[in-house]
Design a protein around this motif. Structure first.
Motif, PDB file in Angstrom:
ATOM      1  N   THR A   1       0.863  -1.195  -0.133  1.00  0.00           N
ATOM      2  CA  THR A   1      -0.050  -0.017   0.029  1.00  0.00           C
ATOM      3  C   THR A   1       1.022   1.237   0.132  1.00  0.00           C
ATOM      4  O   THR A   1       2.063   1.248   0.612  1.00  0.00           O
ATOM      5  CB  THR A   1      -1.029   0.048   1.264  1.00  0.00           C
ATOM      6  OG1 THR A   1      -1.669  -1.287   1.218  1.00  0.00           O
ATOM      7  CG2 THR A   1      -1.758   1.076   1.249  1.00  0.00           C
TER       8      THR A   1
ATOM      9  N   THR B   1      -4.547  -2.217  -3.864  1.00  0.00           N
ATOM     10  CA  THR B   1      -4.756  -1.684  -2.500  1.00  0.00           C
ATOM     11  C   THR B   1      -5.367  -0.017  -2.753  1.00  0.00           C
ATOM     12  O   THR B   1      -4.906   0.652  -3.291  1.00  0.00           O
ATOM     13  CB  THR B   1      -3.642  -1.836  -1.611  1.00  0.00           C
ATOM     14  OG1 THR B   1      -2.561  -1.034  -2.418  1.00  0.00           O
ATOM     15  CG2 THR B   1      -3.321  -3.364  -1.250  1.00  0.00           C
TER      16      THR B   1
ATOM     17  N   ARG C   1     -14.346 -10.731  -7.919  1.00  0.00           N
ATOM     18  CA  ARG C   1     -13.235 -10.492  -7.220  1.00  0.00           C
ATOM     19  C   ARG C   1     -13.081 -10.928  -5.876  1.00  0.00           C
ATOM     20  O   ARG C   1     -12.169 -11.839  -5.334  1.00  0.00           O
ATOM     21  CB  ARG C   1     -13.074  -8.904  -7.209  1.00  0.00           C
ATOM     22  CG  ARG C   1     -11.874  -8.575  -6.321  1.00  0.00           C
ATOM     23  CD  ARG C   1     -11.770  -6.822  -6.427  1.00  0.00           C
ATOM     24  NE  ARG C   1     -12.472  -6.345  -5.230  1.00  0.00           N
ATOM     25  CZ  ARG C   1     -13.192  -5.128  -5.228  1.00  0.00           C
ATOM     26  NH1 ARG C   1     -12.942  -4.255  -6.312  1.00  0.00           N
ATOM     27  NH2 ARG C   1     -13.831  -4.808  -4.389  1.00  0.00           N
ATOM     28  N   HIS C   2     -14.360 -10.911  -5.274  1.00  0.00           N
ATOM     29  CA  HIS C   2     -14.627 -11.494  -3.841  1.00  0.00           C
ATOM     30  C   HIS C   2     -14.182 -13.218  -3.870  1.00  0.00           C
ATOM     31  O   HIS C   2     -13.530 -13.473  -2.940  1.00  0.00           O
ATOM     32  CB  HIS C   2     -15.585 -11.058  -3.220  1.00  0.00           C
ATOM     33  CG  HIS C   2     -15.638  -9.528  -2.675  1.00  0.00           C
ATOM     34  ND1 HIS C   2     -14.910  -8.961  -1.739  1.00  0.00           N
ATOM     35  CD2 HIS C   2     -16.683  -8.725  -2.992  1.00  0.00           C
ATOM     36  CE1 HIS C   2     -14.947  -7.785  -1.619  1.00  0.00           C
ATOM     37  NE2 HIS C   2     -16.254  -7.543  -2.281  1.00  0.00           N
TER      38      HIS C   2
ATOM     39  N   ARG D   1     -10.477 -13.989  -4.809  1.00  0.00           N
ATOM     40  CA  ARG D   1      -9.689 -13.826  -3.734  1.00  0.00           C
ATOM     41  C   ARG D   1     -10.099 -14.543  -2.513  1.00  0.00           C
ATOM     42  O   ARG D   1      -8.891 -15.423  -1.767  1.00  0.00           O
ATOM     43  CB  ARG D   1      -9.732 -12.282  -3.218  1.00  0.00           C
ATOM     44  CG  ARG D   1      -8.745 -12.109  -2.060  1.00  0.00           C
ATOM     45  CD  ARG D   1      -8.897 -10.649  -1.516  1.00  0.00           C
ATOM     46  NE  ARG D   1      -7.878 -10.401  -0.638  1.00  0.00           N
ATOM     47  CZ  ARG D   1      -8.200 -10.708   0.483  1.00  0.00           C
ATOM     48  NH1 ARG D   1      -9.273 -11.085   1.189  1.00  0.00           N
ATOM     49  NH2 ARG D   1      -7.276 -10.286   1.677  1.00  0.00           N
ATOM     50  N   ASP D   2     -11.147 -14.971  -2.252  1.00  0.00           N
ATOM     51  CA  ASP D   2     -11.459 -15.781  -1.008  1.00  0.00           C
ATOM     52  C   ASP D   2     -10.895 -17.360  -1.117  1.00  0.00           C
ATOM     53  O   ASP D   2     -10.374 -17.804  -0.557  1.00  0.00           O
ATOM     54  CB  ASP D   2     -12.881 -15.858  -0.571  1.00  0.00           C
ATOM     55  CG  ASP D   2     -13.516 -14.265  -0.179  1.00  0.00           C
ATOM     56  OD1 ASP D   2     -12.725 -13.637   0.383  1.00  0.00           O
ATOM     57  OD2 ASP D   2     -14.674 -14.177  -0.122  1.00  0.00           O
TER      58      ASP D   2
ATOM     59  N   VAL E   1      -7.268 -17.230  -0.900  1.00  0.00           N
ATOM     60  CA  VAL E   1      -6.602 -17.095   0.204  1.00  0.00           C
ATOM     61  C   VAL E   1      -7.084 -18.385   1.081  1.00  0.00           C
ATOM     62  O   VAL E   1      -6.050 -18.885   2.053  1.00  0.00           O
ATOM     63  CB  VAL E   1      -7.499 -16.033   1.102  1.00  0.00           C
ATOM     64  CG1 VAL E   1      -7.132 -16.142   2.670  1.00  0.00           C
ATOM     65  CG2 VAL E   1      -6.968 -14.687   0.590  1.00  0.00           C
TER      66      VAL E   1
ATOM     67  N   PRO F   1      -3.432  -9.361  -0.982  1.00  0.00           N
ATOM     68  CA  PRO F   1      -4.022  -8.178  -0.414  1.00  0.00           C
ATOM     69  C   PRO F   1      -5.435  -8.055  -0.640  1.00  0.00           C
ATOM     70  O   PRO F   1      -5.860  -8.552  -1.769  1.00  0.00           O
ATOM     71  CB  PRO F   1      -3.114  -7.110  -1.008  1.00  0.00           C
ATOM     72  CG  PRO F   1      -1.985  -7.887  -1.777  1.00  0.00           C
ATOM     73  CD  PRO F   1      -2.344  -9.282  -2.271  1.00  0.00           C
ATOM     74  N   ASP F   2      -5.944  -7.161   0.091  1.00  0.00           N
ATOM     75  CA  ASP F   2      -7.701  -6.985  -0.007  1.00  0.00           C
ATOM     76  C   ASP F   2      -7.750  -5.943  -1.360  1.00  0.00           C
ATOM     77  O   ASP F   2      -7.586  -4.785  -1.099  1.00  0.00           O
ATOM     78  CB  ASP F   2      -8.086  -6.385   1.064  1.00  0.00           C
ATOM     79  CG  ASP F   2      -9.430  -6.142   0.720  1.00  0.00           C
ATOM     80  OD1 ASP F   2     -10.469  -6.353   0.027  1.00  0.00           O
ATOM     81  OD2 ASP F   2     -10.142  -5.241   1.723  1.00  0.00           O
ATOM     82  N   SER F   3      -7.928  -6.498  -2.729  1.00  0.00           N
ATOM     83  CA  SER F   3      -7.868  -5.604  -3.718  1.00  0.00           C
ATOM     84  C   SER F   3      -9.223  -5.063  -3.719  1.00  0.00           C
ATOM     85  O   SER F   3     -10.225  -5.520  -3.384  1.00  0.00           O
ATOM     86  CB  SER F   3      -7.782  -6.448  -4.675  1.00  0.00           C
ATOM     87  OG  SER F   3      -7.990  -5.759  -6.058  1.00  0.00           O
ATOM     88  N   GLN F   4      -9.134  -3.494  -4.248  1.00  0.00           N
ATOM     89  CA  GLN F   4     -10.169  -2.893  -4.304  1.00  0.00           C
ATOM     90  C   GLN F   4     -10.375  -2.473  -5.894  1.00  0.00           C
ATOM     91  O   GLN F   4     -10.969  -1.421  -6.232  1.00  0.00           O
ATOM     92  CB  GLN F   4     -10.324  -1.642  -3.685  1.00  0.00           C
ATOM     93  CG  GLN F   4     -10.506  -1.757  -2.167  1.00  0.00           C
ATOM     94  CD  GLN F   4     -12.036  -2.160  -1.696  1.00  0.00           C
ATOM     95  OE1 GLN F   4     -12.997  -1.721  -2.373  1.00  0.00           O
ATOM     96  NE2 GLN F   4     -12.017  -3.279  -0.918  1.00  0.00           N
TER      97      GLN F   4
ATOM     98  N   VAL G   1      -6.564  -9.128  -8.644  1.00  0.00           N
ATOM     99  CA  VAL G   1      -5.786  -9.440  -7.602  1.00  0.00           C
ATOM    100  C   VAL G   1      -4.440  -9.578  -7.705  1.00  0.00           C
ATOM    101  O   VAL G   1      -4.006  -9.674  -9.017  1.00  0.00           O
ATOM    102  CB  VAL G   1      -6.546 -10.928  -6.991  1.00  0.00           C
ATOM    103  CG1 VAL G   1      -7.823 -10.689  -6.728  1.00  0.00           C
ATOM    104  CG2 VAL G   1      -6.282 -11.987  -7.930  1.00  0.00           C
TER     105      VAL G   1
END
Length: 375
Positions: free
Chosen positions: A136, A164, A280-281, A284-285, A288, A295-298, A302
């Motif tokens: 970040t 990030t 995206r969620h 990523r989930d 993980v 990282p928590d991508s916005q 990812v």
């Protein structure tokens, strides 16, 4: 045979290289390297493109009047605060050229959008790269690197390639700390994908800070990557001077009309963005849960922290008909595509993990056998 002398920087500046195409089977490659929208244009946009195509024997509107009016209405800002360019990258190039007095510096985080160093070098501006902290922007560290020579500071938010974000209050404090003689550019190419408290745009800070400009693009959420259209919002006096530096007729008629149509269909387009955010969620989930560091991508991608394994992983995915963006020695950026594209990527990632575990286990057995032989 001698060649004509060109600027020495052209011998060292990095040219943009797209990701290597997928290879292996004859299946359609899954394009997850360029952060494009996986959705085809809406019918209303296709109709606008077709209508504009019949006028391409004429030059485009050099002032992008209809498009600027549509952008101004969408954001509730005056038209004289908007500049339009052939993608936000063209406006970034204009910014670097506009600040390029002798000895000028530009400060930005790294890694970030990979074209920043090239644009700086071509403009004759010295790059000051500030390492990310936990993927970040470290705004305090960036502030500490601003000097009397600094003419431009760039904050890519969300950051490309890590996805990030810095929050609105942190960003406001940072902008307030930058000397008014230094231009601050907040690159919001992926803003439409941000959710939660961080979704506040820097556009709201422009009125109080004449040295702040915010960049947006129609290439991502609006799905017009092939037409190259972006815009910038800032102080009217700054924008007026930046417009002088923009290349005339740079935004073609088809692009202008398509962007106007896209703004008129924003509600439908943003529903598509919601589906990308949901994917995206999910991606990523899933990663993980399977042990990957993400990282928590916005953004609409990812980031995989792969360090020295980045290039090998990129080649692995390509061999399985998935193109991703590898940053040598750092990591891999994976765009969010259709559900089917994402599933093929997840399968490739699973295979990679299994192969790595097998290789590590095999190396361990070899070392143990060697110790027993020595004993």
């Amino acid at each position: 045979m001698s060649s004509p002398p060109l600027r020495a920087v052209l011998e060292t500046v990095a040219s943009y290289k797209p990701s290597a195409g997928a290879h292996g089977s004859t299946a359609r490659p899954r394009p997850l390297s360029a952060n494009e929208s996986p959705h085809t244009p809406l019918p209303g946009i296709v109709e606008a493109i077709a209508a504009a195509g019949s006028t391409v024997n004429r030059y485009p509107d050099p002032g992008c009047g209809a498009l600027i009016r549509a952008i101004a209405k969408a954001h509730g800002v005056a038209e004289d605060r908007i500049a339009v360019g052939a993608g936000s990258v063209a406006l970034l190039q204009t910014l670097f050229q506009a600040v390029a007095d002798p000895g000028a510096e530009a400060v930005y985080a790294w890694p970030s959008f990979e074209v920043y160093p090239t644009l700086a070098a071509l403009a004759g501006v010295e790059s000051v790269q500030v390492p990310l902290s936990d993927d970040t922007h470290d705004l305090r560290a960036i502030t500490s690197r601003i000097s009397s020579r600094t003419r431009l500071v760039i904050v890519c938010n969300p950051n490309n390639p890590t996805g990030t974000v810095v929050g609105p209050e942190e960003l406001r404090t940072f902008v307030e700390s930058v000397p008014p003689t230094c231009l601050v550019a907040v690159d919001e190419a992926y803003h439409e994908y941000v959710r939660g408290p961080a979704a506040t745009s820097a556009l709201g800070l422009c009125a109080a800070h004449p040295n702040l400009v915010v960049l947006r693009t129609f290439s991502k959420a609006y799905g017009l990557a092939g037409l190259r259209t972006g815009y910038l919002v800032g102080d009217a006096q700054v924008v007026e001077r930046l417009r002088r530096a923009c290349l005339p007729f740079a935004v073609n008629t088809v692009a202008q009309q398509a962007a106007v149509a896209a703004l008129g269909l924003e509600e439908q387009l943003l529903r598509r963005v919601d589906s990308t955010v949901a994917e995206r969620h999910r991606v990523r989930d899933t990663l993980v849960r399977r042990g990957w560091e993400i990282p928590d991508s916005q953004a609409n991608f990812v980031w995989l922290r792969l360090g020295p394994h980045a290039v090998d992983f990129g080649a692995w995915c390509a061999s399985r008909d998935v193109t991703v963006r590898a940053f040598p020695g750092v990591g891999v950026r994976v765009s969010i595509g259709s559900a089917e594209d994402n599933d093929q990527f997840l399968a490739a990632a699973d295979e990679w993990s299994s192969a790595r575990q097998t290789a590590v286990a095999g190396a361990g057995r070899t070392r143990q056998a060697g110790k027993e032989t020595e004993g």
